[in-house]
Scaffold this motif. Structure first.
Motif, PDB file in Angstrom:
ATOM      1  N   VAL C  19       0.873  -1.091  -0.095  1.00 51.16           N
ATOM      2  CA  VAL C  19       0.000   0.030   0.098  1.00 51.16           C
ATOM      3  C   VAL C  19       0.928   1.157  -0.050  1.00 51.16           C
ATOM      4  O   VAL C  19       1.751   1.504   1.085  1.00 51.16           O
ATOM      5  N   ASP C  20       0.584   2.079  -1.010  1.00 48.75           N
ATOM      6  CA  ASP C  20       1.320   3.298  -0.970  1.00 48.75           C
ATOM      7  C   ASP C  20       0.773   4.311   0.048  1.00 48.75           C
ATOM      8  O   ASP C  20      -0.208   4.793  -0.281  1.00 48.75           O
ATOM      9  N   ILE C  21       1.612   4.705   0.974  1.00 50.79           N
ATOM     10  CA  ILE C  21       1.177   5.606   1.999  1.00 50.79           C
ATOM     11  C   ILE C  21       1.807   7.027   2.118  1.00 50.79           C
ATOM     12  O   ILE C  21       2.015   7.560   3.038  1.00 50.79           O
ATOM     13  N   THR C  22       2.375   7.255   0.919  1.00 53.21           N
ATOM     14  CA  THR C  22       3.302   8.561   0.946  1.00 53.21           C
ATOM     15  C   THR C  22       2.554   9.664   1.288  1.00 53.21           C
ATOM     16  O   THR C  22       2.625  10.524   1.896  1.00 53.21           O
ATOM     17  N   ASP C  23       1.253   9.712   0.632  1.00 57.13           N
ATOM     18  CA  ASP C  23       0.153  10.935   0.837  1.00 57.13           C
ATOM     19  C   ASP C  23      -0.018  11.008   2.216  1.00 57.13           C
ATOM     20  O   ASP C  23      -0.127  12.073   2.757  1.00 57.13           O
ATOM     21  N   GLU C  24      -0.619  10.006   2.743  1.00 54.61           N
ATOM     22  CA  GLU C  24      -0.581   9.845   4.175  1.00 54.61           C
ATOM     23  C   GLU C  24       0.333  10.803   5.143  1.00 54.61           C
ATOM     24  O   GLU C  24       0.004  11.260   5.976  1.00 54.61           O
ATOM     25  N   VAL C  25       1.535   9.999   4.963  1.00 54.75           N
ATOM     26  CA  VAL C  25       2.751  10.462   5.476  1.00 54.75           C
ATOM     27  C   VAL C  25       2.752  12.163   5.285  1.00 54.75           C
ATOM     28  O   VAL C  25       3.094  12.711   6.317  1.00 54.75           O
ATOM     29  N   ALA C  26       2.668  12.361   3.949  1.00 59.18           N
ATOM     30  CA  ALA C  26       2.835  13.983   3.808  1.00 59.18           C
ATOM     31  C   ALA C  26       1.895  14.851   4.589  1.00 59.18           C
ATOM     32  O   ALA C  26       2.103  15.856   4.757  1.00 59.18           O
ATOM     33  N   HIS C  27       0.693  14.244   4.661  1.00 61.23           N
ATOM     34  CA  HIS C  27      -0.525  14.946   5.362  1.00 61.23           C
ATOM     35  C   HIS C  27      -0.101  14.997   6.700  1.00 61.23           C
ATOM     36  O   HIS C  27      -0.319  16.018   7.389  1.00 61.23           O
ATOM     37  N   VAL C  28       0.360  13.961   7.189  1.00 57.69           N
ATOM     38  CA  VAL C  28       0.808  14.166   8.851  1.00 57.69           C
ATOM     39  C   VAL C  28       1.861  15.252   8.980  1.00 57.69           C
ATOM     40  O   VAL C  28       1.959  16.114   9.870  1.00 57.69           O
ATOM     41  N   LEU C  29       2.966  15.106   8.115  1.00 61.03           N
ATOM     42  CA  LEU C  29       3.838  16.003   8.102  1.00 61.03           C
ATOM     43  C   LEU C  29       3.236  17.454   8.078  1.00 61.03           C
ATOM     44  O   LEU C  29       3.787  18.444   8.889  1.00 61.03           O
ATOM     45  N   LYS C  30       2.635  17.795   6.942  1.00 59.84           N
ATOM     46  CA  LYS C  30       1.681  19.082   6.862  1.00 59.84           C
ATOM     47  C   LYS C  30       0.923  19.618   8.300  1.00 59.84           C
ATOM     48  O   LYS C  30       1.444  20.687   8.487  1.00 59.84           O
ATOM     49  N   ARG C  31       0.271  18.460   8.776  1.00 58.87           N
ATOM     50  CA  ARG C  31      -0.442  18.874   9.880  1.00 58.87           C
ATOM     51  C   ARG C  31       0.702  19.325  11.215  1.00 58.87           C
ATOM     52  O   ARG C  31       0.244  19.997  12.145  1.00 58.87           O
ATOM     53  N   SER C  32       1.696  18.783  11.079  1.00 57.54           N
ATOM     54  CA  SER C  32       2.625  18.854  12.219  1.00 57.54           C
ATOM     55  C   SER C  32       3.150  20.209  12.376  1.00 57.54           C
ATOM     56  O   SER C  32       3.698  20.706  13.207  1.00 57.54           O
ATOM     57  N   GLY C  33       3.422  21.047  10.844  1.00 58.09           N
ATOM     58  CA  GLY C  33       3.955  22.338  11.208  1.00 58.09           C
ATOM     59  C   GLY C  33       5.412  22.329  11.002  1.00 58.09           C
ATOM     60  O   GLY C  33       5.982  23.519  11.042  1.00 58.09           O
ATOM     61  N   ILE C  34       6.095  21.186  11.016  1.00 59.48           N
ATOM     62  CA  ILE C  34       7.398  20.902  11.201  1.00 59.48           C
ATOM     63  C   ILE C  34       8.072  21.235   9.739  1.00 59.48           C
ATOM     64  O   ILE C  34       7.637  20.682   8.857  1.00 59.48           O
ATOM     65  N   SER C  35       9.203  21.918   9.777  1.00 59.84           N
ATOM     66  CA  SER C  35       9.764  22.179   8.313  1.00 59.84           C
ATOM     67  C   SER C  35      11.084  21.685   8.344  1.00 59.84           C
ATOM     68  O   SER C  35      11.839  21.415   6.892  1.00 59.84           O
ATOM     69  N   GLU C  36      11.782  21.456   9.498  1.00 63.00           N
ATOM     70  CA  GLU C  36      13.241  20.583   9.445  1.00 63.00           C
ATOM     71  C   GLU C  36      13.069  19.526  10.167  1.00 63.00           C
ATOM     72  O   GLU C  36      12.717  19.882  11.295  1.00 63.00           O
ATOM     73  N   GLY C  37      13.629  18.375   9.669  1.00 63.30           N
ATOM     74  CA  GLY C  37      13.588  17.170  10.668  1.00 63.30           C
ATOM     75  C   GLY C  37      13.571  15.828   9.947  1.00 63.30           C
ATOM     76  O   GLY C  37      14.086  15.660   8.960  1.00 63.30           O
ATOM     77  N   MET C  38      12.768  15.151  10.584  1.00 63.67           N
ATOM     78  CA  MET C  38      12.524  13.897   9.750  1.00 63.67           C
ATOM     79  C   MET C  38      11.098  13.283  10.284  1.00 63.67           C
ATOM     80  O   MET C  38      10.579  13.726  11.270  1.00 63.67           O
ATOM     81  N   VAL C  39      10.834  12.188   9.345  1.00 63.12           N
ATOM     82  CA  VAL C  39       9.638  11.527   9.849  1.00 63.12           C
ATOM     83  C   VAL C  39       9.997   9.970   9.972  1.00 63.12           C
ATOM     84  O   VAL C  39      10.430   9.434   8.954  1.00 63.12           O
ATOM     85  N   LEU C  40       9.690   9.485  10.947  1.00 56.82           N
ATOM     86  CA  LEU C  40       9.866   7.827  11.274  1.00 56.82           C
ATOM     87  C   LEU C  40       8.524   7.111  10.785  1.00 56.82           C
ATOM     88  O   LEU C  40       7.433   7.704  11.335  1.00 56.82           O
ATOM     89  N   VAL C  41       8.538   6.340  10.068  1.00 55.83           N
ATOM     90  CA  VAL C  41       7.417   5.479   9.749  1.00 55.83           C
ATOM     91  C   VAL C  41       7.459   3.979  10.061  1.00 55.83           C
ATOM     92  O   VAL C  41       8.468   3.390   9.255  1.00 55.83           O
ATOM     93  N   SER C  42       7.057   3.590  11.032  1.00 57.67           N
ATOM     94  CA  SER C  42       7.491   2.113  11.375  1.00 57.67           C
ATOM     95  C   SER C  42       6.315   1.186  11.723  1.00 57.67           C
ATOM     96  O   SER C  42       5.237   1.598  12.297  1.00 57.67           O
ATOM     97  N   ALA C  43       6.294   0.313  11.071  1.00 57.90           N
ATOM     98  CA  ALA C  43       5.353  -1.006  11.319  1.00 57.90           C
ATOM     99  C   ALA C  43       5.389  -1.416  12.810  1.00 57.90           C
ATOM    100  O   ALA C  43       6.388  -1.541  13.348  1.00 57.90           O
ATOM    101  N   MET C  44       4.083  -1.526  13.405  1.00 59.73           N
ATOM    102  CA  MET C  44       3.801  -1.940  14.591  1.00 59.73           C
ATOM    103  C   MET C  44       3.598  -3.259  14.971  1.00 59.73           C
ATOM    104  O   MET C  44       3.190  -3.863  15.978  1.00 59.73           O
ATOM    105  N   HIS C  45       3.854  -4.247  13.866  1.00 60.26           N
ATOM    106  CA  HIS C  45       3.492  -5.665  13.967  1.00 60.26           C
ATOM    107  C   HIS C  45       4.519  -6.111  13.074  1.00 60.26           C
ATOM    108  O   HIS C  45       5.688  -5.853  12.674  1.00 60.26           O
TER     109      HIS C  45
END
Lengths: 137, 137, 137
Positions: C19-45
Motif C-alpha cells: 500500500v502506497d502511504i506516501t500521501d498519508e505521511v505527507a499529510h501528517v507532516l503538513k499537520r505537524s507544521g514542522i519544516s526541518e527534521g524527519m519522519v519515522l514511519v514504522s510498522a507496529m507488527h
C-alpha cells in the motif's frame, strides 16, 4: 536544535559500484558544528542503497556476487514491460536498504572500529544523489 | 533537546546468538527522562545486527536457519584471503540490517504488542558492542 | 523541538498487499507544521514492513514474487508449532525491514523523484497499525 543538509552526487563508471562515503559524511558533520545527535544518510533513488560494513576489497566483491545471486537480472520481470531493464537493481536496493543513521557523540561519528558507510550503486552510469542530514545540538 | 548515550557489551557463548535487549533499551530510556522522541539502537560491529521481531523460540531457530541458507558459510569468499573466515557473518549482518529506531511516546517505547528488539550475533565468542542513543525531550 | 505522532490502520483484503502511504505521511507532516527534521514511519507488527521504492505496478508484483521465493511458506517452520502458520511473514518482514526515516527539508519530504513509501502487509486480513512520528522544528 540545529540542522545541516547536504547532497552528494554520483555518476559511477560501472553499472554496480560500492563507494566508501564515510569521509564525506564526517566532513558534513564537522561543518554542521553539531556535537550530539545523528546523521541520516539516505539514497534518493530506488536503484541504490546505503549500508554500513567493512571496507575490505575482497568482501566488497563477495557482497556484489551475493547480491547478484539473491536478486539476479531476469528478463521476465514485469517491471521490464515499462521499457526498463533494471528490475534487479530495485530488488538489490531493498535487500541492502536505502539508508542508515549514524550516531554522533562528542562531535564524531560514534562508530565501531571497522564500520564504514557505503553508497551502493545498482544502476549507475548516470547522475544519482544521496542526502546527508545532520540533526542535533 | 536531551541526549542519553549508553553502550551494551556482549560476549556470546555461541558463534550465532539472538539476544532480546528490549528491557535494557527500556531501562536506558527510563534513565534518560525523555518522554517524546526516539531511541537509536545500533550494532557497532560489521558481523552483527539489530532487528525488531517476535521473541518466540521456534521462530528464532527458523530465522537462524533461514539466514544461514541465504548467507551461508563459503570457503570461497574472497574476504577469507585476509585470514578471516567470517564472510557469512558480514552478509547476514547486511540481511537483517545493523540498526533500528524505536519511537518514544509518553516516556515509553511506542511498540506493537509483539515487537521486541534483538541483538543478532553472527560472529560471537568475543567482545562486541551496541550503542543506545535516546534523543528527544 | 516539536513532535507529532499519528497512527495508520490497515485491514487488507488479501494476505499480502503493498500500500502506497506516501500521501498519508505527507499529510501528517503538513499537520505537524514542522519544516526541518524527519519522519519515522514504522510498522507496529512483526509480519509487516515499511520500505521506500517505486510505485510501478509490475515491479510491485516482481517484489512480491521475489520475497516469496527468498522467504517462502514452509510447513516445517518451528514457529508453526505454536499454532501459527505465518512463519514466512516474519521472514519477509525481516527482509524488507519494518521502518524508514524520511528526511524533511523546507516542510516537505526530501525525496528523489521516484521514491514512494510503502506499507508491506505479509499476513493481512486483520487489523494492523503503523506509527508515523514527525520530529523537528
Amino acid at each position: 536544535m540545529k540542522f545541516t543538509t547536504e547532497y552528494l552526487n554520483f555518476t559511477t563508471k560501472r553499472k554496480r559500484e560500492y563507494v566508501d562515503i564515510t569521509d564525506e559524511v564526517a566532513h558534513v558533520l564537522k561543518r554542521s558544528g553539531i556535537s550530539e545527535g545523528m546523521v541520516l544518510v539516505s539514497a534518493m533513488h530506488i536503484t541504490a542503497g546505503v549500508y554500513v560494513n567493512d571496507a575490505e576489497g575482497g568482501l566488497l566483491q563477495d557482497i556484489d556476487k551475493w547480491l547478484d545471486e539473491l536478486a539476479p537480472h531476469n528478463e521476465a520481470y514485469l517491471h521490464h514491460h515499462t521499457g526498463e531493464s533494471n528490475g534487479d537493481a530495485h530488488l538489490k536496493s531493498l535487500l541492502v536498504h536505502h539508508q542508515i543513521i549514524a550516531p554522533v557523540t562528542g562531535g564524531r561519528l560514534d562508530f565501531g572500529p571497522w564500520q564504514r558507510i557505503f553508497y551502493a550503486e545498482f544502476d549507475g552510469q548516470r547522475k544519482k544523489r544521496v542526502i546527508i542530514k545532520v540533526m542535533g545540538e
